[in-house]
Design an enzyme around this catalytic site. Structure first.
Site, PDB file in Angstrom:
ATOM      1  N   ASP A 139       0.882  -1.100  -0.165  1.00 37.72           N
ATOM      2  CA  ASP A 139       0.043   0.169  -0.134  1.00 37.72           C
ATOM      3  C   ASP A 139       1.010   1.244   0.057  1.00 37.72           C
ATOM      4  O   ASP A 139       0.581   2.004  -0.627  1.00 37.72           O
ATOM      5  CB  ASP A 139      -0.838   0.112   1.099  1.00 37.72           C
ATOM      6  CG  ASP A 139      -2.112  -0.988   1.034  1.00 37.72           C
ATOM      7  OD1 ASP A 139      -2.023  -1.666   0.119  1.00 37.72           O
ATOM      8  OD2 ASP A 139      -3.009  -0.767   2.058  1.00 37.72           O
TER       9      ASP A 139
ATOM     10  N   GLU B 260     -33.655  22.982   2.858  1.00 34.37           N
ATOM     11  CA  GLU B 260     -32.521  22.355   3.368  1.00 34.37           C
ATOM     12  C   GLU B 260     -31.403  22.459   2.137  1.00 34.37           C
ATOM     13  O   GLU B 260     -31.628  22.595   1.027  1.00 34.37           O
ATOM     14  CB  GLU B 260     -32.589  20.861   3.226  1.00 34.37           C
ATOM     15  CG  GLU B 260     -33.639  20.358   4.185  1.00 34.37           C
ATOM     16  CD  GLU B 260     -33.999  18.893   3.883  1.00 34.37           C
ATOM     17  OE1 GLU B 260     -33.408  18.107   3.193  1.00 34.37           O
ATOM     18  OE2 GLU B 260     -34.873  18.421   4.394  1.00 34.37           O
TER      19      GLU B 260
ATOM     20  N   LYS C 123     -28.462  21.801  -0.152  1.00 31.80           N
ATOM     21  CA  LYS C 123     -28.091  20.606  -0.922  1.00 31.80           C
ATOM     22  C   LYS C 123     -26.627  20.322  -0.993  1.00 31.80           C
ATOM     23  O   LYS C 123     -25.777  20.880  -1.407  1.00 31.80           O
ATOM     24  CB  LYS C 123     -28.496  20.861  -2.357  1.00 31.80           C
ATOM     25  CG  LYS C 123     -28.315  19.761  -3.392  1.00 31.80           C
ATOM     26  CD  LYS C 123     -29.001  19.858  -4.581  1.00 31.80           C
ATOM     27  CE  LYS C 123     -28.950  18.577  -5.422  1.00 31.80           C
ATOM     28  NZ  LYS C 123     -27.554  18.097  -5.879  1.00 31.80           N
TER      29      LYS C 123
ATOM     30  N   LYS D  91     -38.790  21.329  -0.310  1.00 33.36           N
ATOM     31  CA  LYS D  91     -39.657  20.366  -0.250  1.00 33.36           C
ATOM     32  C   LYS D  91     -41.104  20.828   0.565  1.00 33.36           C
ATOM     33  O   LYS D  91     -40.961  21.396   1.230  1.00 33.36           O
ATOM     34  CB  LYS D  91     -38.958  19.170   0.528  1.00 33.36           C
ATOM     35  CG  LYS D  91     -37.696  18.456   0.181  1.00 33.36           C
ATOM     36  CD  LYS D  91     -36.930  17.643   1.103  1.00 33.36           C
ATOM     37  CE  LYS D  91     -35.806  17.267   0.707  1.00 33.36           C
ATOM     38  NZ  LYS D  91     -34.882  16.259   1.526  1.00 33.36           N
TER      39      LYS D  91
ATOM     40  N   LYS E 298     -30.390  25.822  -7.519  1.00 37.14           N
ATOM     41  CA  LYS E 298     -29.183  25.946  -7.570  1.00 37.14           C
ATOM     42  C   LYS E 298     -28.594  27.348  -7.283  1.00 37.14           C
ATOM     43  O   LYS E 298     -29.261  28.329  -7.348  1.00 37.14           O
ATOM     44  CB  LYS E 298     -28.585  25.418  -8.888  1.00 37.14           C
ATOM     45  CG  LYS E 298     -28.714  23.900  -9.269  1.00 37.14           C
ATOM     46  CD  LYS E 298     -27.855  23.161  -8.253  1.00 37.14           C
ATOM     47  CE  LYS E 298     -28.030  21.669  -8.631  1.00 37.14           C
ATOM     48  NZ  LYS E 298     -27.390  21.374  -9.799  1.00 37.14           N
TER      49      LYS E 298
ATOM     50  N   CYS F 172     -25.073  18.496 -42.609  1.00 36.54           N
ATOM     51  CA  CYS F 172     -24.888  17.646 -41.372  1.00 36.54           C
ATOM     52  C   CYS F 172     -23.184  17.398 -41.779  1.00 36.54           C
ATOM     53  O   CYS F 172     -22.829  17.291 -42.701  1.00 36.54           O
ATOM     54  CB  CYS F 172     -25.737  16.571 -41.459  1.00 36.54           C
ATOM     55  SG  CYS F 172     -25.201  15.490 -39.903  1.00 36.54           S
TER      56      CYS F 172
ATOM     57  N   CYS G 165     -27.224   8.139 -41.021  1.00 38.02           N
ATOM     58  CA  CYS G 165     -26.105   9.321 -40.656  1.00 38.02           C
ATOM     59  C   CYS G 165     -25.194   8.422 -39.694  1.00 38.02           C
ATOM     60  O   CYS G 165     -25.722   8.299 -38.514  1.00 38.02           O
ATOM     61  CB  CYS G 165     -26.713  10.644 -40.201  1.00 38.02           C
ATOM     62  SG  CYS G 165     -25.570  11.717 -39.439  1.00 38.02           S
TER      63      CYS G 165
HETATM   64  S1  IVH Z   1     -33.843  14.977  -1.267  1.00 37.67           S
HETATM   65  C1  IVH Z   1     -36.015  11.979  -4.205  1.00 37.67           C
HETATM   66  N1  IVH Z   1     -32.193  16.709   0.190  1.00 37.67           N
HETATM   67  O1  IVH Z   1     -28.998  15.500  -4.299  1.00 37.67           O
HETATM   68  C2  IVH Z   1     -34.699  12.694  -4.133  1.00 37.67           C
HETATM   69  N2  IVH Z   1     -31.215  15.444  -1.769  1.00 37.67           N
HETATM   70  O2  IVH Z   1     -30.166  15.214  -7.109  1.00 37.67           O
HETATM   71  C3  IVH Z   1     -34.851  13.553  -2.831  1.00 37.67           C
HETATM   72  N3  IVH Z   1     -29.034  15.858  -2.096  1.00 37.67           N
HETATM   73  O3  IVH Z   1     -28.715  12.198  -4.993  1.00 37.67           O
HETATM   74  C4  IVH Z   1     -33.446  14.017  -2.699  1.00 37.67           C
HETATM   75  N4  IVH Z   1     -28.532  17.114  -0.034  1.00 37.67           N
HETATM   76  O4  IVH Z   1     -28.176  12.592  -2.643  1.00 37.67           O
HETATM   77  C5  IVH Z   1     -32.399  15.641  -0.753  1.00 37.67           C
HETATM   78  N5  IVH Z   1     -30.921  17.989   1.441  1.00 37.67           N
HETATM   79  C6  IVH Z   1     -31.197  17.066   0.428  1.00 37.67           C
HETATM   80  C7  IVH Z   1     -29.869  17.123  -0.187  1.00 37.67           C
HETATM   81  C8  IVH Z   1     -29.966  16.034  -1.433  1.00 37.67           C
HETATM   82  C9  IVH Z   1     -28.098  16.658  -1.128  1.00 37.67           C
HETATM   83  C10 IVH Z   1     -28.423  14.891  -2.843  1.00 37.67           C
HETATM   84  C11 IVH Z   1     -29.106  13.513  -3.001  1.00 37.67           C
HETATM   85  C12 IVH Z   1     -29.735  13.206  -4.466  1.00 37.67           C
HETATM   86  C13 IVH Z   1     -29.263  14.569  -5.080  1.00 37.67           C
HETATM   87  C14 IVH Z   1     -30.640  14.776  -5.906  1.00 37.67           C
END
Ligand code: IVH
Length: 677
Positions: free
Chosen positions: A35, A117, A119, A285, A309, A403, A432
């Site tokens: 390693d 929340e 992301k 959400k 975003k 094309c 094509c």
């Molecule tokens: S809710 C049904 N909450 O973002 C999907 N996702 O593109 C519900 N992520 O793969 C996701 N923080 O891993 C949710 N506070 C958050 C998040 C979160 C990061 C990630 C999650 C998912 C991706 C969605």
């Protein structure tokens, strides 16, 4: 300085040796060196890249270390699939999100309660608790099947191995995001491009002891399946999780309406750099879990959540050339080849110019100094041109009318928008070779045949080697030939063989989606599969006379309109496309399409709706009918079993026609009764 070419050669040689070590270690479980020696060797390569800018530009290390091939771990099915989130980039997208929720639920509440929340930009994982004991730990995988990384997840502090509490769920899939703290990352940043890669690499170490060496952290943000579902609000769930000892994010906030969303978004964006973990936006959400359940999901993402975003990262560079790319639907997309520039930690050398009109409107020219932006995984875009830096002799870009295959391109007229399409298209289909290659990449993709080990790059490679020219070639692949190629060992070939073999059995909806017919995405493919049910029926589309008959019937389907039927007709009017579909199908076992829910209240019944309902939108009514095994039609015919009549403005003509044809009529109040029974 040593000769540049010599350094590149030496670098590539070292890389080849490293890849061989990776294969011995990750795939064959037989490391050839210790390693420590491996780490030392790896460091040497990274140091070399750091030293020479031209090596960095080659971008050869990206994705190399820490992302071993995916045959190390056992595969396990998620109980509920792990979906993705749809994105919002601005206020309008958020307004639209709230509007769609209201439409679906037939509400008029712009201030519906939401939870915000961060992301987390890490790696998602799922923890399965049975009677409070941690039993499984999975990576996301393709969303349906993940990898067993339980032992590695167990090394993370604060992931409870057992939940202590008075009332705990019988079964719970906890969804969380694993990350590396920014401070910790600085200690290992010579090995990985960014904290996210580092977390992914560390989490997928073969030996959990190696995972334990780096302190990974996590935030739990949701659940998949939970039994019994005892919570009323998502915020209640998060509070309980905290009480049970899970790590939840402290920046969570319950709020209402666009103004509060914008305020929170700005606030957290300002605080972002001070956090010890990377976030790339906020997730909003619907907080009420009953409403979440009613809203449900589209194919890939829930209707009740959105990722808002943060603003895209921008950079200035110069256009070296403008070339065109051909997509699987024949769309001709101009691409600016730019001087490599780092945008948000990633070296960018291409940016999309969208279409001919966009180039014309922004008057983008070769040699121009431009501003580009990159948001999330989206392809970088050209934002603006700095005309003051333009040379006098610069001339307008003339968009090619042909094309890359030489054929003439066309701009279609859209019957829906009554406008000419902005996009030029090649209409040669599989004739094509550029379209053919893109269609092959689509066929092997996750949502289609999902062939592990046959990604976009491999398709390119096998195409150039004349090994795969059409989909059926995948199933006739001579794997002995491949053994000689760099990067292919016994194990990876065996895995590919298995993956190809397994993909031979495919459901009709996936097959239809995989063909890459324009306007036929996953949702429409399901509707079509529900209509045709068997591959034998579907293949009737290859016969011109039968096709016309079927196309007329297709318009009856709710969701399939003139645009879709026209596109299907175009696809099957091409003889080469027909031959290729036939060849492909001859290699497959196509499973009969059955609606997921059998034995539901409307099992095998055909329904149609007219008029609006008080308590739900048409979309929700349709989803409910389908979840109960029914098929929703878009027009009246003798085949219909029920006409469901809402109280708001039903069409009298439809009711009369239904009566004439002896079709059973369900009134709104009866509809509600049936659903609640
Ligand atoms: S809710 C049904 N909450 O973002 C999907 N996702 O593109 C519900 N992520 O793969 C996701 N923080 O891993 C949710 N506070 C958050 C998040 C979160 C990061 C990630 C999650 C998912 C991706 C969605």
């Amino acid at each position: 300085m040593k000769n540049k070419l010599l350094i590149i050669k030496e670098f590539k040689n070292k890389l080849k040796i490293l890849k061989d070590h990776n294969n011995s270690y990750f795939n064959l479980d037989k490391p050839k060196i210790s390693d420590a020696d491996y780490d030392e060797f790896k460091k040497e390569i990274f140091d070399l890249e750091k030293k020479y800018e031209f090596l960095k530009k080659l971008n050869l290390l990206n994705g190399l270390v820490g992302s071993p091939v995916s045959n190390k771990f056992k595969k396990i099915k998620h109980i509920s699939p792990m979906l993705s989130l749809s994105n919002a980039f601005n206020r309008d997208n958020i307004v639209d999100f709230i509007k769609k929720i209201n439409n679906f639920l037939n509400l008029n509440d712009q201030n519906i309660e939401l939870i915000s929340e961060p992301k987390i930009d890490g790696i998602s994982a799922s923890l399965v608790y049975k009677k409070g004991f941690l039993e499984k730990g999975l990576s996301r995988g393709d969303g349906k099947i993940g990898e067993d990384i339980l032992e590695n997840l167990k090394t993370i502090k604060n992931i409870p191995k057992r939940i202590n509490g008075k009332i705990i769920p019988e079964l719970m899939e906890v969804r969380c995001e694993i990350y590396i703290g920014k401070k910790e990352f600085t200690k290992i940043q010579n090995k990985f491009a960014n904290p996210r890669n580092a977390a992914g690499g560390t989490l997928r170490q073969k030996n959990p002891k190696d995972t334990a060496k780096i302190p990974l952290k996590y935030f739990a943000y949701g659940y998949g399946t939970i039994e019994p579902p005892n919570f009323l609000k998502h915020s209640d769930f998060l509070n309980k999780m905290k009480e049970w000892g899970f790590q939840t994010n402290p920046l969570v906030k319950v709020l209402r309406g666009v103004e509060q969303i914008e305020k929170q978004h700005k606030k957290i964006e300002n605080e972002r750099s001070k956090l010890d973990y990377d976030i790339d936006g906020l997730v909003f959400k619907v907080n009420d879990l009953k409403l979440q359940k009613r809203l449900g999901n589209t194919s890939n993402s829930p209707r009740w959540a959105i990722a808002y975003k943060f603003s895209a990262e921008k950079a200035v560079t110069k256009i070296k050339n403008i070339t065109i790319q051909v997509g699987r639907t024949g769309a001709i997309t101009p691409v600016a080849r730019v001087e490599p520039v780092t945008v948000g930690g990633v070296v960018v050398s291409n940016a999309t110019l969208h279409n001919e009109d966009e180039i014309e409107r922004k008057d983008i020219r070769i040699g121009d100094t431009i501003k580009i932006q990159r948001a999330g995984d989206v392809i970088p875009q050209v934002v603006s041109v700095d005309v003051s830096k333009r040379k006098n002799d610069s001339s307008k870009f003339i968009f090619p009318k042909n094309c890359l295959c030489g054929a003439e391109t066309k701009k279609e007229f859209s019957k829906t928008t009554k406008k000419q399409d902005a996009v030029r298209r090649c209409i040669k289909g599989y004739d094509c070779k550029f379209i053919a290659k893109e269609r092959l990449k689509h066929i092997v993709s996750k949502e289609a045949f999902n062939i592990d080990g046959l990604g976009k790059k491999v398709i390119e490679q096998f195409w150039d080697l004349n090994l795969i020219k059409e989909p059926s070639d995948i199933f006739d692949l001579d794997l002995n030939k491949i053994e000689k190629f760099e990067g292919w060992g016994e194990l990876s070939i065996n895995n590919l063989k298995k993956a190809i073999f397994n993909s031979k059995e495919i459901s009709l909806d996936r097959l239809i989606f995989s063909l890459g017919i324009r306007h036929i995405g996953q949702e429409n493919a399901k509707i079509l599969a529900g209509f045709f049910q068997t591959i034998e029926n579907f293949l009737n589309l290859l016969d011109l006379k039968k096709r016309n008959k079927f196309l007329i019937n297709l318009v009856e389907l709710d969701g399939i309109g003139e645009t879709q039927t026209q596109s299907i007709d175009n696809f099957f009017s091409n003889q080469t496309d027909c031959r290729i579909v036939k060849n492909l199908v001859s290699k497959l076992k196509v499973k009969k399409y059955t609606l997921l829910k059998t034995g539901g209240k409307f099992s095998n019944k055909k329904l149609m709706f007219t008029g609006g309902f008080k308590n739900m939108s048409r979309t929700e009514a349709k989803a409910l009918a389908e979840n109960n095994g029914g098929k929703v039609m878009g027009s009246i015919s003798k085949k219909l079993d029920f006409l469901v009549v809402g109280e708001t403005k039903p069409t009298k003509k439809k009711i009369d026609q239904a009566k004439e044809m002896n079709i059973k009529i369900i009134l709104e109040k009866d509809w509600n009764k049936i659903l609640n029974s």
